[in-house]
Design a protein around this motif. Structure first.
Motif, PDB file in Angstrom:
ATOM      1  N   VAL A  35       0.983  -1.108  -0.143  1.00  0.00           N
ATOM      2  CA  VAL A  35       0.023   0.094   0.039  1.00  0.00           C
ATOM      3  C   VAL A  35       0.869   1.266   0.009  1.00  0.00           C
ATOM      4  CG1 VAL A  35      -1.752   1.345   1.363  1.00  0.00           C
ATOM      5  CG2 VAL A  35      -1.750  -1.172   1.125  1.00  0.00           C
ATOM      6  N   ALA A  36       0.525   2.324  -0.943  1.00  0.00           N
ATOM      7  CA  ALA A  36       1.307   3.549  -1.053  1.00  0.00           C
ATOM      8  C   ALA A  36       0.970   4.458   0.325  1.00  0.00           C
ATOM      9  CB  ALA A  36       1.038   4.086  -2.161  1.00  0.00           C
ATOM     10  N   VAL A  37       2.023   4.746   0.805  1.00  0.00           N
ATOM     11  CA  VAL A  37       1.466   5.922   2.141  1.00  0.00           C
ATOM     12  C   VAL A  37       2.310   7.013   1.897  1.00  0.00           C
ATOM     13  CG1 VAL A  37       1.588   6.201   4.660  1.00  0.00           C
ATOM     14  CG2 VAL A  37       1.441   3.832   3.602  1.00  0.00           C
ATOM     15  N   ILE A  38       1.454   8.208   2.038  1.00  0.00           N
ATOM     16  CA  ILE A  38       2.270   9.647   2.150  1.00  0.00           C
ATOM     17  C   ILE A  38       2.009  10.127   3.435  1.00  0.00           C
ATOM     18  CG2 ILE A  38       1.764  12.024   1.103  1.00  0.00           C
ATOM     19  CD1 ILE A  38       0.970  10.756  -1.447  1.00  0.00           C
ATOM     20  N   VAL A  39       2.989  10.588   4.105  1.00  0.00           N
ATOM     21  CA  VAL A  39       3.179  10.969   5.500  1.00  0.00           C
ATOM     22  C   VAL A  39       3.396  12.651   5.299  1.00  0.00           C
ATOM     23  CG1 VAL A  39       3.997  11.096   7.799  1.00  0.00           C
ATOM     24  CG2 VAL A  39       3.706   8.972   6.409  1.00  0.00           C
ATOM     25  N   GLU A  40       2.578  13.561   5.799  1.00  0.00           N
ATOM     26  CA  GLU A  40       2.790  14.940   5.714  1.00  0.00           C
ATOM     27  C   GLU A  40       3.187  15.463   7.137  1.00  0.00           C
ATOM     28  OE1 GLU A  40       0.638  16.954   2.240  1.00  0.00           O
ATOM     29  OE2 GLU A  40      -0.798  16.350   3.762  1.00  0.00           O
ATOM     30  N   ALA A  41       4.280  15.952   7.432  1.00  0.00           N
ATOM     31  CA  ALA A  41       4.661  16.381   8.631  1.00  0.00           C
ATOM     32  C   ALA A  41       5.257  18.026   8.547  1.00  0.00           C
ATOM     33  CB  ALA A  41       5.998  15.671   9.190  1.00  0.00           C
ATOM     34  N   MET A  42       5.090  18.619  10.058  1.00  0.00           N
ATOM     35  CA  MET A  42       5.614  19.669  10.218  1.00  0.00           C
ATOM     36  C   MET A  42       6.697  19.734  11.448  1.00  0.00           C
ATOM     37  SD  MET A  42       3.656  23.372  10.721  1.00  0.00           S
ATOM     38  CE  MET A  42       3.027  23.143   8.904  1.00  0.00           C
ATOM     39  N   THR A  43       7.997  20.122  11.279  1.00  0.00           N
ATOM     40  CA  THR A  43       8.857  19.840  12.067  1.00  0.00           C
ATOM     41  C   THR A  43       9.943  21.014  12.363  1.00  0.00           C
ATOM     42  OG1 THR A  43      10.683  18.264  12.980  1.00  0.00           O
ATOM     43  CG2 THR A  43      10.528  18.484  10.749  1.00  0.00           C
ATOM     44  N   ASP A  44      10.559  21.083  13.384  1.00  0.00           N
ATOM     45  CA  ASP A  44      11.477  22.056  13.652  1.00  0.00           C
ATOM     46  C   ASP A  44      13.010  21.111  13.670  1.00  0.00           C
ATOM     47  OD1 ASP A  44      11.133  20.662  16.035  1.00  0.00           O
ATOM     48  OD2 ASP A  44      11.556  22.235  17.519  1.00  0.00           O
ATOM     49  N   ASN A  45      12.887  20.011  13.586  1.00  0.00           N
ATOM     50  CA  ASN A  45      13.934  19.309  13.483  1.00  0.00           C
ATOM     51  C   ASN A  45      13.966  18.081  12.415  1.00  0.00           C
ATOM     52  OD1 ASN A  45      16.344  17.292  13.757  1.00  0.00           O
ATOM     53  ND2 ASN A  45      16.199  17.758  16.094  1.00  0.00           N
ATOM     54  N   ARG A  46      14.472  18.295  11.132  1.00  0.00           N
ATOM     55  CA  ARG A  46      14.161  17.458  10.130  1.00  0.00           C
ATOM     56  C   ARG A  46      14.745  16.091  10.333  1.00  0.00           C
ATOM     57  NH1 ARG A  46      14.108  17.717   3.899  1.00  0.00           N
ATOM     58  NH2 ARG A  46      13.211  19.892   4.316  1.00  0.00           N
ATOM     59  N   ASN A  47      15.904  15.979  11.060  1.00  0.00           N
ATOM     60  CA  ASN A  47      16.617  14.540  11.192  1.00  0.00           C
ATOM     61  C   ASN A  47      15.841  13.844  12.156  1.00  0.00           C
ATOM     62  OD1 ASN A  47      18.645  15.428   9.378  1.00  0.00           O
ATOM     63  ND2 ASN A  47      19.800  16.159  11.040  1.00  0.00           N
ATOM     64  N   ARG A  48      15.180  14.407  13.098  1.00  0.00           N
ATOM     65  CA  ARG A  48      14.666  13.673  14.317  1.00  0.00           C
ATOM     66  C   ARG A  48      13.350  12.910  13.738  1.00  0.00           C
ATOM     67  NH1 ARG A  48      12.210  17.743  17.488  1.00  0.00           N
ATOM     68  NH2 ARG A  48      10.411  17.688  15.975  1.00  0.00           N
ATOM     69  N   ALA A  97      12.575  12.706  10.326  1.00  0.00           N
ATOM     70  CA  ALA A  97      12.990  11.579   9.406  1.00  0.00           C
ATOM     71  C   ALA A  97      13.286  10.240  10.073  1.00  0.00           C
ATOM     72  CB  ALA A  97      14.274  11.889   8.495  1.00  0.00           C
ATOM     73  N   SER A  98      14.086  10.578  10.991  1.00  0.00           N
ATOM     74  CA  SER A  98      14.537   9.038  11.687  1.00  0.00           C
ATOM     75  C   SER A  98      13.099   8.512  12.479  1.00  0.00           C
ATOM     76  CB  SER A  98      15.309   9.478  12.872  1.00  0.00           C
ATOM     77  OG  SER A  98      15.637   8.406  13.727  1.00  0.00           O
ATOM     78  N   ASN A  99      11.969   9.130  12.782  1.00  0.00           N
ATOM     79  CA  ASN A  99      11.239   8.673  13.590  1.00  0.00           C
ATOM     80  C   ASN A  99      10.007   7.916  12.561  1.00  0.00           C
ATOM     81  OD1 ASN A  99      11.745   9.574  16.124  1.00  0.00           O
ATOM     82  ND2 ASN A  99      10.273  11.262  16.101  1.00  0.00           N
ATOM     83  N   VAL A 100      10.082   8.557  11.484  1.00  0.00           N
ATOM     84  CA  VAL A 100       9.009   8.269  10.530  1.00  0.00           C
ATOM     85  C   VAL A 100       9.724   6.828   9.660  1.00  0.00           C
ATOM     86  CG1 VAL A 100       8.098   8.515   8.159  1.00  0.00           C
ATOM     87  CG2 VAL A 100       8.003  10.437  10.032  1.00  0.00           C
ATOM     88  N   ARG A 101      10.819   7.123   9.431  1.00  0.00           N
ATOM     89  CA  ARG A 101      11.673   5.716   8.937  1.00  0.00           C
ATOM     90  C   ARG A 101      11.404   4.417   9.955  1.00  0.00           C
ATOM     91  NH1 ARG A 101      15.654   7.966   7.179  1.00  0.00           N
ATOM     92  NH2 ARG A 101      15.668   7.629   5.340  1.00  0.00           N
ATOM     93  N   GLY A 150       9.777   0.718   9.520  1.00  0.00           N
ATOM     94  CA  GLY A 150      10.416  -0.303   9.738  1.00  0.00           C
ATOM     95  C   GLY A 150       9.518  -1.304  10.424  1.00  0.00           C
ATOM     96  N   LYS A 151       9.175  -0.814  11.614  1.00  0.00           N
ATOM     97  CA  LYS A 151       8.721  -1.707  12.725  1.00  0.00           C
ATOM     98  C   LYS A 151       7.349  -2.323  12.528  1.00  0.00           C
ATOM     99  CE  LYS A 151      10.740   0.784  16.619  1.00  0.00           C
ATOM    100  NZ  LYS A 151      10.580   1.833  17.703  1.00  0.00           N
ATOM    101  N   HIS A 152       6.667  -1.588  11.514  1.00  0.00           N
ATOM    102  CA  HIS A 152       5.351  -2.103  11.259  1.00  0.00           C
ATOM    103  C   HIS A 152       5.294  -2.707   9.555  1.00  0.00           C
ATOM    104  CE1 HIS A 152       4.566   0.725  14.297  1.00  0.00           C
ATOM    105  NE2 HIS A 152       3.520  -0.146  14.730  1.00  0.00           N
ATOM    106  N   GLY A 153       6.316  -3.218   9.102  1.00  0.00           N
ATOM    107  CA  GLY A 153       6.178  -3.692   7.743  1.00  0.00           C
ATOM    108  C   GLY A 153       6.227  -3.291   6.798  1.00  0.00           C
ATOM    109  N   GLY A 154       6.796  -1.982   6.613  1.00  0.00           N
ATOM    110  CA  GLY A 154       6.670  -0.849   5.493  1.00  0.00           C
ATOM    111  C   GLY A 154       8.195  -0.594   5.405  1.00  0.00           C
ATOM    112  N   ASN A 155       8.290   0.281   4.389  1.00  0.00           N
ATOM    113  CA  ASN A 155       9.641   0.740   4.083  1.00  0.00           C
ATOM    114  C   ASN A 155       9.523   2.204   3.435  1.00  0.00           C
ATOM    115  OD1 ASN A 155       9.034  -0.402   1.688  1.00  0.00           O
ATOM    116  ND2 ASN A 155      10.862  -0.857   0.832  1.00  0.00           N
ATOM    117  N   LEU A 156      10.188   3.252   3.925  1.00  0.00           N
ATOM    118  CA  LEU A 156      10.259   4.496   3.540  1.00  0.00           C
ATOM    119  C   LEU A 156      11.052   4.657   2.228  1.00  0.00           C
ATOM    120  CD1 LEU A 156       9.406   7.419   4.508  1.00  0.00           C
ATOM    121  CD2 LEU A 156      11.469   7.587   5.428  1.00  0.00           C
ATOM    122  N   GLY A 157      10.273   5.280   1.195  1.00  0.00           N
ATOM    123  CA  GLY A 157      10.761   5.246  -0.007  1.00  0.00           C
ATOM    124  C   GLY A 157      11.583   7.023  -0.375  1.00  0.00           C
ATOM    125  N   GLU A 158      11.988   7.284  -1.445  1.00  0.00           N
ATOM    126  CA  GLU A 158      12.336   8.429  -1.880  1.00  0.00           C
ATOM    127  C   GLU A 158      11.013   9.268  -2.132  1.00  0.00           C
ATOM    128  OE1 GLU A 158      15.643   9.643  -2.130  1.00  0.00           O
ATOM    129  OE2 GLU A 158      16.163   7.542  -1.340  1.00  0.00           O
TER     130      GLU A 158
END
Length: 175
Positions: free
Chosen positions: A23-36, A38-42, A46-54
């Motif tokens: 299933v294709a998934v789009i996640v929209e976020a608003m953040t003050d720390n891009r690295n945090r 990205a790490s949380n979403v990735r 991973g923990k729920h059987g999916g994978n983050l794409g480009e």
């Protein structure tokens, strides 16, 4: 930051990936720390059987459109359809739960104002990612996907999660 005082700068980021069952998934976020974020979403993918794409890996499967939702009290299907055509909408879906009017994303404000003048206040007016196609899921796949979506939505930085899944009424009842 030393010159800006305590002002935080937030940026909007879109993440795209695949959930369980492809299933294709789009996640929209608003953040003050891009690295945090990205790490949380990735990590959540991973923990729920999916994978983050480009960026762009699933975005082409969706259309960015305006969605205006009216309750059934706004009028019958023909009244809403006529008003939507006059306002410049592209499509209307009417059902027991109400009416959903679709329009080009650039025309959302104009179409919404024109419809509200005729039909009264809308229940919601927003930009959404509308899937062009959907992926059918069985009960197991739907449960895994729902866990992924819930985990993503629990992240404070995540604003919205959109997926192109389709489940039957029987599977939905079991969920």
């Amino acid at each position: 930051k030393s010159q800006g005082g305590d002002a935080e700068t937030y940026e909007e980021i879109r993440y795209e990936g695949y959930g369980p069952g492809g299933v294709a998934v789009i996640v929209e976020a608003m953040t003050d720390n891009r690295n945090r974020t990205a790490s949380n979403v990735r990590s959540t993918f991973g923990k729920h059987g999916g994978n983050l794409g480009e960026t762009g890996s699933v975005g082409f499967m969706f259309d960015r459109v305006g969605q205006i939702v009216f309750a059934t009290r706004a009028g019958d299907a023909d009244t809403v359809m006529e008003a939507a055509i006059e306002a410049g909408a592209t499509d209307v879906e009417s059902g027991e739960d109400g009416h959903v009017v679709w329009c080009d994303y650039a025309d959302l404000a104009e179409v919404s104002a024109a419809l509200e003048a005729v039909l009264g206040e809308a229940d919601s007016t927003k930009l959404v990612w509308k899937p062009q196609t959907t992926t059918a899921l069985d009960l197991d796949g739907a449960q895994k996907l729902m866990r992924l979506i819930e985990a993503l939505e629990d992240d404070d930085d995540v604003q919205s999660v959109t997926a192109n899944f389709d489940v039957t009424d029987e599977v939905m009842a079991q969920l």
